[in-house]
Design a protein around this motif. Structure first.
Motif, PDB file in Angstrom:
ATOM      1  N   GLY A  29       0.797  -1.218   0.000  1.00  0.00           N
ATOM      2  CA  GLY A  29       0.000   0.000   0.000  1.00  0.00           C
ATOM      3  C   GLY A  29       0.823   1.258   0.000  1.00  0.00           C
ATOM      4  N   LEU A  30       0.234   2.260   0.596  1.00  0.00           N
ATOM      5  CA  LEU A  30       0.778   3.606   0.524  1.00  0.00           C
ATOM      6  C   LEU A  30       0.733   4.244   1.899  1.00  0.00           C
ATOM      7  N   ASP A  31       1.763   5.019   2.214  1.00  0.00           N
ATOM      8  CA  ASP A  31       1.782   5.816   3.441  1.00  0.00           C
ATOM      9  C   ASP A  31       1.683   7.284   3.048  1.00  0.00           C
ATOM     10  N   LEU A  32       0.751   7.989   3.647  1.00  0.00           N
ATOM     11  CA  LEU A  32       0.674   9.439   3.503  1.00  0.00           C
ATOM     12  C   LEU A  32       1.250  10.000   4.798  1.00  0.00           C
ATOM     13  N   TRP A  33       2.327  10.746   4.679  1.00  0.00           N
ATOM     14  CA  TRP A  33       3.063  11.226   5.841  1.00  0.00           C
ATOM     15  C   TRP A  33       2.631  12.632   6.215  1.00  0.00           C
ATOM     16  N   ILE A  34       2.547  12.839   7.515  1.00  0.00           N
ATOM     17  CA  ILE A  34       2.405  14.169   8.087  1.00  0.00           C
ATOM     18  C   ILE A  34       3.642  14.373   8.941  1.00  0.00           C
ATOM     19  N   VAL A  35       4.325  15.481   8.742  1.00  0.00           N
ATOM     20  CA  VAL A  35       5.516  15.767   9.522  1.00  0.00           C
ATOM     21  C   VAL A  35       5.190  16.902  10.495  1.00  0.00           C
ATOM     22  N   ASP A  36       5.244  16.569  11.776  1.00  0.00           N
ATOM     23  CA  ASP A  36       5.057  17.571  12.828  1.00  0.00           C
ATOM     24  C   ASP A  36       6.450  18.062  13.210  1.00  0.00           C
ATOM     25  N   ASN A  37       6.800  19.253  12.740  1.00  0.00           N
ATOM     26  CA  ASN A  37       8.164  19.749  12.944  1.00  0.00           C
ATOM     27  C   ASN A  37       8.389  20.365  14.329  1.00  0.00           C
ATOM     28  N   GLY A  38       7.383  20.334  15.182  1.00  0.00           N
ATOM     29  CA  GLY A  38       7.557  20.827  16.548  1.00  0.00           C
ATOM     30  C   GLY A  38       7.468  22.332  16.695  1.00  0.00           C
ATOM     31  N   SER A  39       7.003  23.015  15.665  1.00  0.00           N
ATOM     32  CA  SER A  39       6.949  24.480  15.722  1.00  0.00           C
ATOM     33  C   SER A  39       5.803  25.002  16.595  1.00  0.00           C
ATOM     34  N   VAL A  40       4.835  24.154  16.905  1.00  0.00           N
ATOM     35  CA  VAL A  40       3.699  24.570  17.733  1.00  0.00           C
ATOM     36  C   VAL A  40       3.952  24.113  19.172  1.00  0.00           C
ATOM     37  N   ALA A  41       4.084  25.056  20.089  1.00  0.00           N
ATOM     38  CA  ALA A  41       4.414  24.744  21.481  1.00  0.00           C
ATOM     39  C   ALA A  41       3.182  24.378  22.313  1.00  0.00           C
ATOM     40  N   VAL A  80       2.057   9.839  11.007  1.00  0.00           N
ATOM     41  CA  VAL A  80       2.432  11.131  11.580  1.00  0.00           C
ATOM     42  C   VAL A  80       3.774  10.952  12.275  1.00  0.00           C
ATOM     43  N   VAL A  81       4.769  11.687  11.811  1.00  0.00           N
ATOM     44  CA  VAL A  81       6.098  11.607  12.408  1.00  0.00           C
ATOM     45  C   VAL A  81       6.366  12.929  13.115  1.00  0.00           C
ATOM     46  N   CYS A  82       6.588  12.830  14.404  1.00  0.00           N
ATOM     47  CA  CYS A  82       6.788  14.017  15.235  1.00  0.00           C
ATOM     48  C   CYS A  82       8.283  14.210  15.509  1.00  0.00           C
ATOM     49  N   LEU A  83       8.779  15.379  15.176  1.00  0.00           N
ATOM     50  CA  LEU A  83      10.183  15.673  15.404  1.00  0.00           C
ATOM     51  C   LEU A  83      10.445  15.996  16.876  1.00  0.00           C
ATOM     52  N   ASP A 130       7.304   8.985  17.138  1.00  0.00           N
ATOM     53  CA  ASP A 130       8.456   9.857  17.277  1.00  0.00           C
ATOM     54  C   ASP A 130       9.440   9.557  16.144  1.00  0.00           C
ATOM     55  N   ALA A 131      10.101  10.585  15.636  1.00  0.00           N
ATOM     56  CA  ALA A 131      11.058  10.416  14.532  1.00  0.00           C
ATOM     57  C   ALA A 131      12.190   9.461  14.912  1.00  0.00           C
ATOM     58  N   ALA A 132      12.588   9.438  16.173  1.00  0.00           N
ATOM     59  CA  ALA A 132      13.662   8.534  16.602  1.00  0.00           C
ATOM     60  C   ALA A 132      13.245   7.077  16.430  1.00  0.00           C
ATOM     61  N   TYR A 143      12.580   9.166   1.405  1.00  0.00           N
ATOM     62  CA  TYR A 143      11.681  10.050   2.139  1.00  0.00           C
ATOM     63  C   TYR A 143      11.913   9.974   3.640  1.00  0.00           C
ATOM     64  N   VAL A 144      12.153   8.762   4.140  1.00  0.00           N
ATOM     65  CA  VAL A 144      12.400   8.616   5.573  1.00  0.00           C
ATOM     66  C   VAL A 144      13.675   9.364   5.952  1.00  0.00           C
ATOM     67  N   ARG A 145      14.718   9.255   5.130  1.00  0.00           N
ATOM     68  CA  ARG A 145      15.956   9.987   5.401  1.00  0.00           C
ATOM     69  C   ARG A 145      15.693  11.491   5.426  1.00  0.00           C
ATOM     70  N   LYS A 146      14.838  11.963   4.526  1.00  0.00           N
ATOM     71  CA  LYS A 146      14.502  13.392   4.465  1.00  0.00           C
ATOM     72  C   LYS A 146      13.837  13.839   5.780  1.00  0.00           C
ATOM     73  N   VAL A 147      12.894  13.032   6.253  1.00  0.00           N
ATOM     74  CA  VAL A 147      12.207  13.350   7.514  1.00  0.00           C
ATOM     75  C   VAL A 147      13.204  13.350   8.672  1.00  0.00           C
ATOM     76  N   LEU A 148      14.086  12.366   8.697  1.00  0.00           N
ATOM     77  CA  LEU A 148      15.055  12.267   9.785  1.00  0.00           C
ATOM     78  C   LEU A 148      16.053  13.421   9.743  1.00  0.00           C
ATOM     79  N   GLU A 149      16.400  13.877   8.551  1.00  0.00           N
ATOM     80  CA  GLU A 149      17.282  15.039   8.446  1.00  0.00           C
ATOM     81  C   GLU A 149      16.613  16.273   9.037  1.00  0.00           C
ATOM     82  N   LEU A 150      15.303  16.414   8.800  1.00  0.00           N
ATOM     83  CA  LEU A 150      14.568  17.527   9.398  1.00  0.00           C
ATOM     84  C   LEU A 150      14.626  17.450  10.918  1.00  0.00           C
TER      85      LEU A 150
END
Length: 156
Positions: free
Chosen positions: A22-34, A75-78, A107-109, A125-132
Motif C-alpha cells: 500500500g501507501l503511506d501518507l506522511w504528516i511531519v510535525d516539525n515541533g513548531s507549535v508549542a 504522523v512523524v513528530c520531530l 516519534d522520529a527517533a 523520504y524517511v531519510r529526508k524526515v530524519l534530516e529535518l
C-alpha cells in the motif's frame, strides 16, 4: 511540511512496513507549535484532510492501483508526541463514512530505527524526515556500478 498547513500532503510514499502493501501518507510535525492543545487540533484537522483526500475521486485517479483500504496516515513528530496525539489511531472521512483510515503517530527517533528495512523511494523520504529532525543516520552506501548500461560502442 508542518501541521500548520492542512492543505498540503507532506509526503506520499510506499509503505514503510515491507509486510504491508500500500501507501503511506506522511504528516511531519516539525515541533513548531508549542501549545499542546493547538498542536492536537492542528493534527486532527490535517488528518481529516488526508482522510477526505483518500475518499475523493482524485485519490483514485492519482493512485489507480492502490486500494483505499491499503492506505495509512503516518504522523512523524520531530518532538515527542503527546499522549493525546498518540491516542489518534484512525479517522473517518466526511465523504465516505464507511472508510476508516488507520493513523500511526510516532516519534522520529522510532522511525530512524526502522530505516534499514526501508527500500527505494520510502528510504529516501524517511531519510529526508530524519534530516529535518536532525537525527544522524549512516551514509548511503555508494554503488560501484558503472553509470551506463549496455555494451561499449566501437569507434572507428
Amino acid at each position: 511540511m508542518t501541521l500548520e498547513d492542512p492543505t498540503r500532503i507532506d509526503i506520499v510514499a510506499g509503505s514503510l512496513d515491507p509486510a504491508r502493501p500500500g501507501l503511506d501518507l506522511w504528516i511531519v510535525d516539525n515541533g513548531s507549535v508549542a501549545d499542546d492543545s493547538l498542536r492536537y487540533r492542528l493534527l486532527i484537522a490535517k488528518v481529516l484532510i488526508y482522510a477526505n483526500y483518500i475518499a475523493s475521486p482524485m485519490f483514485t485517479v492519482q493512485h489507480p492501483k492502490i486500494k483505499r483500504s491499503d492506505v495509512l496516515i503516518r504522523v512523524v513528530c520531530l518532538t515527542a508526541p503527546t499522549k493525546t496525539m498518540r491516542d489518534v489511531t484512525g479517522i473517518v472521512s466526511w465523504f465516505d463514512q464507511t472508510l476508516r483510515v488507520p493513523v500511526v503517530v510516532e516519534d522520529a527517533a522510532k522511525v530512524a530505527k526502522r530505516l534499514d528495512a526501508c527500500q527505494g523511494e520510502v528510504r529516501r523520504y524517511v531519510r529526508k524526515v530524519l534530516e529535518l529532525a536532525q537525527i544522524e543516520t549512516a551514509p548511503e552506501p555508494t554503488s560501484w556500478r558503472l553509470p551506463w548500461r549496455g555494451k561499449a560502442k566501437k569507434t572507428a
